[in-house]
Design a protein around this motif. Structure first.
Motif, PDB file in Angstrom:
ATOM      1  N   ILE B 276      48.237   2.051   8.108  1.00 57.11           N
ATOM      2  CA  ILE B 276      47.794   3.336   7.545  1.00 57.11           C
ATOM      3  C   ILE B 276      48.890   3.868   6.613  1.00 57.11           C
ATOM      4  O   ILE B 276      48.635   4.341   5.510  1.00 57.11           O
ATOM      5  N   ALA B 277      50.135   3.741   7.068  1.00 56.24           N
ATOM      6  CA  ALA B 277      51.259   4.229   6.257  1.00 56.24           C
ATOM      7  C   ALA B 277      51.341   3.497   4.922  1.00 56.24           C
ATOM      8  O   ALA B 277      51.709   4.089   3.905  1.00 56.24           O
ATOM      9  N   ALA B 278      50.984   2.205   4.921  1.00 54.28           N
ATOM     10  CA  ALA B 278      51.048   1.443   3.666  1.00 54.28           C
ATOM     11  C   ALA B 278      50.134   2.070   2.616  1.00 54.28           C
ATOM     12  O   ALA B 278      50.423   2.024   1.418  1.00 54.28           O
ATOM     13  N   SER B 279      49.042   2.664   3.057  1.00 54.58           N
ATOM     14  CA  SER B 279      48.135   3.322   2.106  1.00 54.58           C
ATOM     15  C   SER B 279      48.682   4.669   1.641  1.00 54.58           C
ATOM     16  O   SER B 279      48.073   5.326   0.805  1.00 54.58           O
ATOM     17  N   LEU B 280      49.787   5.092   2.201  1.00 52.49           N
ATOM     18  CA  LEU B 280      50.375   6.374   1.811  1.00 52.49           C
ATOM     19  C   LEU B 280      51.732   6.164   1.153  1.00 52.49           C
ATOM     20  O   LEU B 280      52.510   7.093   0.992  1.00 52.49           O
ATOM     21  N   SER B 281      51.993   4.928   0.763  1.00 54.23           N
ATOM     22  CA  SER B 281      53.311   4.570   0.236  1.00 54.23           C
ATOM     23  C   SER B 281      53.298   4.432  -1.274  1.00 54.23           C
ATOM     24  O   SER B 281      52.245   4.223  -1.867  1.00 54.23           O
ATOM     25  N   GLY B 282      54.495   4.500  -1.866  1.00 52.20           N
ATOM     26  CA  GLY B 282      54.651   4.116  -3.263  1.00 52.20           C
ATOM     27  C   GLY B 282      54.589   5.254  -4.257  1.00 52.20           C
ATOM     28  O   GLY B 282      53.561   5.874  -4.437  1.00 52.20           O
ATOM     29  N   ALA B 283      55.708   5.533  -4.902  1.00 49.91           N
ATOM     30  CA  ALA B 283      55.733   6.526  -5.981  1.00 49.91           C
ATOM     31  C   ALA B 283      56.604   5.965  -7.107  1.00 49.91           C
ATOM     32  O   ALA B 283      57.619   5.309  -6.855  1.00 49.91           O
ATOM     33  N   PRO B 284      56.203   6.219  -8.356  1.00 45.48           N
ATOM     34  CA  PRO B 284      56.913   5.601  -9.480  1.00 45.48           C
ATOM     35  C   PRO B 284      58.319   6.150  -9.689  1.00 45.48           C
ATOM     36  O   PRO B 284      58.582   7.329  -9.454  1.00 45.48           O
ATOM     37  N   MET B 285      59.209   5.283 -10.151  1.00 42.49           N
ATOM     38  CA  MET B 285      60.600   5.660 -10.413  1.00 42.49           C
ATOM     39  C   MET B 285      60.728   6.786 -11.437  1.00 42.49           C
ATOM     40  O   MET B 285      61.725   7.491 -11.472  1.00 42.49           O
ATOM     41  N   ALA B 286      59.740   6.883 -12.340  1.00 37.29           N
ATOM     42  CA  ALA B 286      59.867   7.866 -13.427  1.00 37.29           C
ATOM     43  C   ALA B 286      60.094   9.274 -12.890  1.00 37.29           C
ATOM     44  O   ALA B 286      60.671  10.116 -13.585  1.00 37.29           O
ATOM     45  N   ASN B 287      59.677   9.564 -11.682  1.00 34.09           N
ATOM     46  CA  ASN B 287      59.911  10.898 -11.140  1.00 34.09           C
ATOM     47  C   ASN B 287      61.303  11.057 -10.537  1.00 34.09           C
ATOM     48  O   ASN B 287      61.634  12.123 -10.004  1.00 34.09           O
ATOM     49  N   ALA B 288      62.141  10.019 -10.641  1.00 31.80           N
ATOM     50  CA  ALA B 288      63.552  10.199 -10.287  1.00 31.80           C
ATOM     51  C   ALA B 288      64.140  11.210 -11.273  1.00 31.80           C
ATOM     52  O   ALA B 288      63.654  11.350 -12.393  1.00 31.80           O
ATOM     53  N   ALA B 289      65.169  11.919 -10.841  1.00 33.99           N
ATOM     54  CA  ALA B 289      65.825  12.911 -11.696  1.00 33.99           C
ATOM     55  C   ALA B 289      64.907  14.067 -12.044  1.00 33.99           C
ATOM     56  O   ALA B 289      65.100  14.747 -13.048  1.00 33.99           O
ATOM     57  N   THR B 290      63.869  14.291 -11.224  1.00 32.38           N
ATOM     58  CA  THR B 290      63.066  15.514 -11.348  1.00 32.38           C
ATOM     59  C   THR B 290      62.941  16.102  -9.933  1.00 32.38           C
ATOM     60  O   THR B 290      63.314  15.461  -8.952  1.00 32.38           O
ATOM     61  N   GLN B 291      62.375  17.299  -9.860  1.00 35.93           N
ATOM     62  CA  GLN B 291      62.169  17.921  -8.546  1.00 35.93           C
ATOM     63  C   GLN B 291      61.213  17.122  -7.685  1.00 35.93           C
ATOM     64  O   GLN B 291      61.148  17.312  -6.476  1.00 35.93           O
ATOM     65  N   SER B 292      60.448  16.238  -8.304  1.00 37.43           N
ATOM     66  CA  SER B 292      59.499  15.459  -7.511  1.00 37.43           C
ATOM     67  C   SER B 292      60.178  14.358  -6.698  1.00 37.43           C
ATOM     68  O   SER B 292      59.592  13.835  -5.768  1.00 37.43           O
ATOM     69  N   LYS B 293      61.418  13.994  -7.044  1.00 38.79           N
ATOM     70  CA  LYS B 293      62.076  12.920  -6.277  1.00 38.79           C
ATOM     71  C   LYS B 293      62.350  13.350  -4.828  1.00 38.79           C
ATOM     72  O   LYS B 293      62.064  12.580  -3.913  1.00 38.79           O
ATOM     73  N   PRO B 294      62.906  14.543  -4.591  1.00 33.34           N
ATOM     74  CA  PRO B 294      63.048  14.959  -3.187  1.00 33.34           C
ATOM     75  C   PRO B 294      61.714  14.982  -2.433  1.00 33.34           C
ATOM     76  O   PRO B 294      61.669  14.709  -1.238  1.00 33.34           O
ATOM     77  N   LEU B 295      60.630  15.289  -3.162  1.00 34.93           N
ATOM     78  CA  LEU B 295      59.313  15.254  -2.527  1.00 34.93           C
ATOM     79  C   LEU B 295      58.987  13.863  -1.996  1.00 34.93           C
ATOM     80  O   LEU B 295      58.223  13.722  -1.044  1.00 34.93           O
ATOM     81  N   HIS B 296      59.540  12.840  -2.647  1.00 34.21           N
ATOM     82  CA  HIS B 296      59.267  11.474  -2.194  1.00 34.21           C
ATOM     83  C   HIS B 296      59.721  11.274  -0.754  1.00 34.21           C
ATOM     84  O   HIS B 296      59.032  10.666   0.047  1.00 34.21           O
ATOM     85  N   ILE B 297      60.921  11.774  -0.448  1.00 37.82           N
ATOM     86  CA  ILE B 297      61.440  11.612   0.916  1.00 37.82           C
ATOM     87  C   ILE B 297      60.653  12.500   1.876  1.00 37.82           C
ATOM     88  O   ILE B 297      60.303  12.099   2.975  1.00 37.82           O
ATOM     89  N   GLY B 298      60.366  13.722   1.439  1.00 33.79           N
ATOM     90  CA  GLY B 298      59.571  14.631   2.272  1.00 33.79           C
ATOM     91  C   GLY B 298      58.224  14.019   2.609  1.00 33.79           C
ATOM     92  O   GLY B 298      57.781  14.047   3.756  1.00 33.79           O
ATOM     93  N   ASN B 299      57.586  13.445   1.606  1.00 38.61           N
ATOM     94  CA  ASN B 299      56.276  12.849   1.847  1.00 38.61           C
ATOM     95  C   ASN B 299      56.374  11.591   2.702  1.00 38.61           C
ATOM     96  O   ASN B 299      55.496  11.333   3.518  1.00 38.61           O
ATOM     97  N   ALA B 300      57.425  10.805   2.520  1.00 40.07           N
ATOM     98  CA  ALA B 300      57.594   9.611   3.349  1.00 40.07           C
ATOM     99  C   ALA B 300      57.665  10.028   4.818  1.00 40.07           C
ATOM    100  O   ALA B 300      56.996   9.463   5.682  1.00 40.07           O
ATOM    101  N   SER B 301      58.452  11.058   5.074  1.00 38.77           N
ATOM    102  CA  SER B 301      58.619  11.536   6.436  1.00 38.77           C
ATOM    103  C   SER B 301      57.290  12.081   6.987  1.00 38.77           C
ATOM    104  O   SER B 301      56.841  11.713   8.068  1.00 38.77           O
ATOM    105  N   ARG B 302      56.665  12.939   6.198  1.00 41.53           N
ATOM    106  CA  ARG B 302      55.416  13.580   6.618  1.00 41.53           C
ATOM    107  C   ARG B 302      54.289  12.564   6.814  1.00 41.53           C
ATOM    108  O   ARG B 302      53.591  12.575   7.820  1.00 41.53           O
ATOM    109  N   LEU B 303      54.110  11.691   5.818  1.00 39.40           N
ATOM    110  CA  LEU B 303      52.955  10.806   5.848  1.00 39.40           C
ATOM    111  C   LEU B 303      53.118   9.693   6.881  1.00 39.40           C
ATOM    112  O   LEU B 303      52.137   9.227   7.450  1.00 39.40           O
ATOM    113  N   GLY B 304      54.383   9.292   7.142  1.00 40.98           N
ATOM    114  CA  GLY B 304      54.609   8.320   8.196  1.00 40.98           C
ATOM    115  C   GLY B 304      54.243   8.918   9.556  1.00 40.98           C
ATOM    116  O   GLY B 304      53.577   8.282  10.377  1.00 40.98           O
ATOM    117  N   LEU B 305      54.663  10.155   9.784  1.00 46.50           N
ATOM    118  CA  LEU B 305      54.287  10.855  11.018  1.00 46.50           C
ATOM    119  C   LEU B 305      52.772  10.969  11.111  1.00 46.50           C
ATOM    120  O   LEU B 305      52.160  10.730  12.157  1.00 46.50           O
TER     121      LEU B 305
END
Lengths: 494, 551
Positions: B276-305
């Protein structure tokens, strides 16, 4: 248009893209178009086609509220609370925070794989409509039916544009499930429009949504596939809400290989025409949608129609259809691993099995919602027939919904052959469902959950959506379950 | 493909059912965790006294656990007739089995020690991260969209609680908000995706059955181990990424694995949680160096749970998601050169946690890991320029600055415009270190970023990418060569910065970093208390002491 494919700075390439903004990148053109498109740009053709999509999506979704996967997701989502509550389709007493209403209603739409399919291949409506209806209910001020229709079309259009950024995307997919890639972007675009975001906020909504895109195809034919649509609706809505709050992503997300391009191997984006400059044309205008007649992967419709025709030939010649005479059934289908499933064990696998759908059609002379029940799947007669199936993938049969065909050939013990071929099934965009049949499909689907007042109410509201002053009327009909109807009725009598 | 061809689909229901029934030797306290967690999760939270009612229900359930197990035991011999060896042999199943079976005794002293350092650092980084704009936006979003749901605590915000998945989300955002969190090899930020989820889930469990400190650490390690194993399925993943941001790919899986373990899910549900988590994975590198990059970790944590909670409800996904099946991409959708390997049973003598052999990199200042090489190299030039004094370098002396760094587009930014871009700019970090002798939290404030001296230096930077300098955290180096106006040339080079896994921070340095970070938000007694609690973590009877110190 100069394409920005570097992952470095965020400065836009210089390009000559019209008088409005000389510095326009592809992402920027999308943001500008989402913001600028107005209801006057909706053509009659697009209005008509999109209304058919809405009606079909609602019917399919209402029926989907009876599935196991929907109920699991609903229980999960009920643990979240919000001041703002949006309707869950077909449930008169349950409401959820808008994000989770979008999630569960999206799951309902795709729970049986019964929702619409476009070309290039994706299921466009299920990612957009649940997000918009959930959002519309939560907004402090009412949106009109026409505004809803516009936002819906923007969500569809953005998906269509993005699908055209890759040649690979024209074929039946192998890596990512398309609704999980373009669907979340469509939901973000549509939600951004309904929220009335600025061009810059629209861009960031797309950028944030891109970080929520992409689910691998291996989860097709499992309960998790419907979640892809539910998540696309939910996370697109969330991206628009975050952008509204001022959160930012990469404003060149669509321009870069390491942006939205990560989901494709041959990504080649192009800018959206400026709606104000007159060169804008909706994709839906040129490319109609396919509606399913059976709750299964689109590819199954060809094999079912071919199997029914072969069966008829058999019956006409032999006088009756005697299963025991069948020695072998040959299916000539396009190569696509995830819909080639010789012995499905679950309903979700059955919906993705050429073999199962061909055999069900041969056995029962029809494939219906009921064909995918556990009892039907495990019938010994069906199992026996499945063991006689051989699959061939001829070279000329491409895995594309625009080009594929299916042939079914029955060979008897006596050495007779009955073969039939389907090039375009009824419901395909080349051979669209009549309006009568579409309404009939909706009525059958919706009646599984709603009372007749609710069913007719939805048909009526969608039929006149461009003239509805408030789109919330739709939400109230969608909650009119059979039981609720009685309550309302008695309340009114008193 | 040297593996035998696998059938396309397996009879999932029957098989998972069998596995579930085979799972008769559940440890009673662990099954209670599962039941209570789900119960708690389902409960109506509007009425406060319901909590007491729920706990009463739980104690009733505790009493019924044993008879239920016995009943299942009766069926055991009957179900053993079914046999699906092919399914048992899959990579996906081996991961499910590991997550479900691993026990505290499998953690070696080295792994315990290293993972405790990670927890300490991750908490500190998260606490200081709770002061950032992006954290504030994420928190507001959660508070606006959902009414108060006082279950799991938010880092550094006294009295603020959210529903578990949303708390995992905002705390994950806090952890990566400054790019200050740990980095592993192959490259990912492992702790930020796991710790907030495990904390939020522990908060959700009723007071009388919180996980012990050791159970907590084990779940955390499961989340780290799974990420490490997955990263090793691709050679490409050993380099600094180009397409997907690794924490969004392996982080979601790590969070799902850790939560599945803490929820005591059986083999089959554990592997469904991953799928199930695999279907919630993956975000493009282009959002590195923007406010969306911290969201990547937040979402990884949230969506894995979320994936683990959905799996605990019986939701199913592909039993082959980690296996390379031609024509139907699973987890290999995220890689070009994916070769999966089954995970050995934790009881096999051969199993060793990857953390045992591969230590963690800890950052000394809040920026992309690559910046640490260039900052150290520039700092040594600074030292040469100012001598032993704590002076500054005048841009007037400097004619040219040459950086020899690996080629990686997303950390090559000549003139960063936001703090997020500055954290991803070789040029900015080199010039800051050259000017100030070091890079610190303050270097990324708008005032520091706008200094005319710094901008003047940035205008003199050239970047070269020598062939022997690969974009790989295990092999890269940085050279800074400064040509002075007089023609003198000064050079600094860094092969291994202090904090890198080859040159780890001492415990004293790590605590100093923690004191600075946590002290930005918490009073100093509480900071010291947290250090003590985390030091004792594997010996704590339950993890309440940790949970109660985070705000």
């Amino acid at each position: 248009m100069l394409r920005k494919s570097l992952c470095g700075g965020l400065f836009f390439s210089l390009g000559l893209t019209g008088p409005v903004s000389p510095f326009q990148g592809i992402t920027e053109s999308f943001g500008a178009a989402i913001h600028a498109l107005s209801t006057t740009q909706l053509t009659d053709g697009v209005i008509n086609r999109s209304k058919r999509m809405m009606l079909d999506t609602l019917g399919v979704g209402l029926l989907g509220t009876r599935t196991a996967v929907f109920n699991k997701a609903l229980k999960y989502s009920q643990s979240f609370q919000s001041e703002e509550r949006s309707s869950v389709w077909g449930k008169s007493e349950i409401s959820l925070p808008p994000n989770y209403a979008a999630f569960v209603n999206g799951i309902a739409v795709h729970s049986m794989d019964f929702d619409d399919t476009w070309h290039p291949a994706t299921h466009p409506s299920g990612a957009v409509l649940p997000a918009l209806l959930a959002l519309a209910e939560a907004l402090p001020s009412q949106r009109s039916g026409l505004e809803l229709l516009l936002a819906f079309n923007i969500g569809i259009e953005v998906q269509g544009r993005l699908m055209r950024f890759s040649r690979e995307a024209y074929n039946i997919p192998e890596r990512f499930h398309p609704p999980s890639v373009v669907g979340v972007m469509g939901s973000a675009a549509a939600s951004a429009k309904l929220l009335g975001l600025s061009p810059a906020q629209c861009i960031h909504a797309l950028a944030i949504a891109a970080s929520s895109a992409g689910a691998p195809l291996a989860n097709a034919a499992t309960q998790t596939k419907p979640l892809h649509i539910g998540n696309a609706a939910r996370r697109g809505l969330e991206a628009a809400q975050l952008a509204q709050m001022g959160l930012e992503g990469n404003p060149a997300i669509l321009d870069m290989d390491c942006g939205f391009g990560v989901y494709y191997k041959d990504y080649s984006p192009s800018a959206m025409a400026d709606p104000g400059a007159g060169g804008f044309k909706w994709i839906l205008e040129d490319q109609d949608i396919a509606f399913k007649r059976i709750p299964a992967h689109l590819g199954m419709h060809w094999v079912v129609d071919a199997a029914l025709a072969a069966r008829e030939k058999f019956e006409n010649t032999a006088g009756n259809f005697d299963l025991s005479q069948i020695r072998q059934v040959t299916l000539r289908v396009p190569p696509s691993k995830y819909i080639d499933c010789p012995l499905p064990a679950t309903e979700h696998q059955a919906r993705h099995s050429f073999q199962f759908n061909a055999c069900s059609a041969l056995l029962d002379d029809k494939v219906t919602v009921a064909s995918f029940s556990e009892a039907q799947i495990s019938r010994p007669a069906l199992r026996e027939l499945l063991s006689k199936v051989r699959v061939e993938t001829p070279r000329d049969n491409q895995p594309s919904f625009d080009k594929m065909y299916c042939e079914v050939e029955i060979e008897t013990d006596q050495g007779q052959n009955y073969a039939a071929r389907c090039d375009t099934f009824y419901g395909h965009w080349r051979k669209p469902l009549s309006h009568k049949d579409l309404v009939e499909k909706f009525t059958v689907n919706a009646s599984s959950v709603l009372c007749s007042e609710g069913v007719e109410g939805v048909i009526d509201v969608i039929g006149n959506i461009e003239r509805e002053r408030e789109c919330s009327s739709l939400g109230s009909y969608l909650r009119m379950t059979s039981a609720q109807h009685k309550q309302l009725y008695s309340a009114r009598i008193m | 493909m040297d593996k035998p061809a696998l059938p396309c689909f397996f009879p999932v229901n029957i098989n998972s059912h069998c596995n579930y029934i085979r799972q008769v030797q559940l440890k009673p306290n662990i099954s209670i965790h599962l039941l209570t967690a789900i119960l708690l999760y389902q409960r109506e939270r509007k009425e406060k006294n319901n909590l007491r009612k729920t706990e009463a229900m739980i104690s009733t359930l505790q009493k019924t656990i044993r008879p239920m197990s016995t009943v299942r035991g009766l069926h055991k011999s009957a179900v053993e007739v079914f046999n699906y060896p092919a399914h048992e042999d899959t990579v996906t199943a081996s991961f499910g089995r590991f997550i479900s079976e691993v026990k505290p005794q499998h953690l070696s002293p080295v792994v315990l020690h290293r993972s405790k350092r990670m927890v300490l650092d991750s908490v500190g980084v998260g606490l200081i991260g709770s002061t950032t704009d992006v954290f504030e936006l994420a928190l507001q979003h959660c508070q606006n969209m959902y009414a108060p749901d006082d279950i799991s605590s938010v880092y550094g915000r006294k009295g603020t609680r959210l529903s578990p998945t949303l708390a995992a989300f905002v705390n994950g955002v806090a952890t990566h908000s400054m790019d200050f969190d740990d980095t592993w090899h192959p490259a990912t930020h492992p702790s930020g995706a796991v710790l907030p989820a495990v904390l939020a889930l522990s908060d959700m469990m009723p007071a009388n059955s919180k996980p012990s400190g050791l159970d907590f650490l084990l779940a955390f390690n499961v989340g780290i181990e799974i990420q490490g194993r997955l990263m090793r399925f691709s050679n490409e993943a050993h380099n600094i990424p180009k397409r997907f941001h690794p924490p969004t790919v392996v982080g979601t899986m790590g969070s799902a694995a850790a939560c599945a373990h803490l929820l005591s899910l059986d083999h089959s549900r554990s592997s469904h949680a991953l799928a199930i988590a695999a279907s919630l994975s993956g975000a493009p590198m282009a959002n590195a160096a923007t406010q969306s990059k911290p969201l990547h970790i937040g979402n990884a944590s949230r969506l894995g749970l979320e994936a683990a909670l959905l799996a605990s409800r019986g939701l199913e996904a592909s039993p082959l998601v980690l296996d390379a099946v031609p024509g139907v991409a699973g987890f290999n959708a995220f890689y070009e050169d994916y070769v999966p390997q089954p995970l050995g049973s934790p009881d096999d003598n051969g199993h060793m946690f990857l953390l045992e052999e591969q230590d963690m990199g800890f950052k000394r200042f809040p920026a992309h890991l690559g910046m640490h090489w260039v900052a150290d190299a520039a700092a040594s030039v600074h030292k040469l320029l100012v001598g032993g004094d704590h002076g500054t370098v005048s841009p007037a002396e400097v004619q040219e600055i040459l950086l020899r760094v690996p080629q990686s587009k997303y950390i090559n930014r000549p003139f960063p415009e936001s703090e997020h871009q500055a954290r991803h700019s070789f040029q900015f970090n080199a010039c800051s270190a050259l000017l100030d002798g070091e890079v610190t939290v303050q270097s990324f404030t708008p005032a520091a970023m706008m200094r005319p001296d710094l901008l003047a230096l940035l205008g003199r930077v050239h970047v070269e990418h020598p062939h022997d300098n690969p974009a790989n955290f295990n092999r890269m180096y940085a050279e800074v060569q400064v040509t002075l106006v007089g023609g003198d040339i000064l050079r600094g080079r860094c092969d291994t910065f202090y904090g890198h896994w080859r040159n780890p921070l001492t415990n004293e340095s790590l605590r100093k970093k923690f004191r600075n970070n946590a002290g930005a938000v918490l009073p100093s007694e509480r900071v010291e208390r947290l250090i003590e609690v985390l030091e004792e973590l594997d010996r704590l009877g339950d993890c309440t002491h940790l949970l109660s110190q985070l705000q």
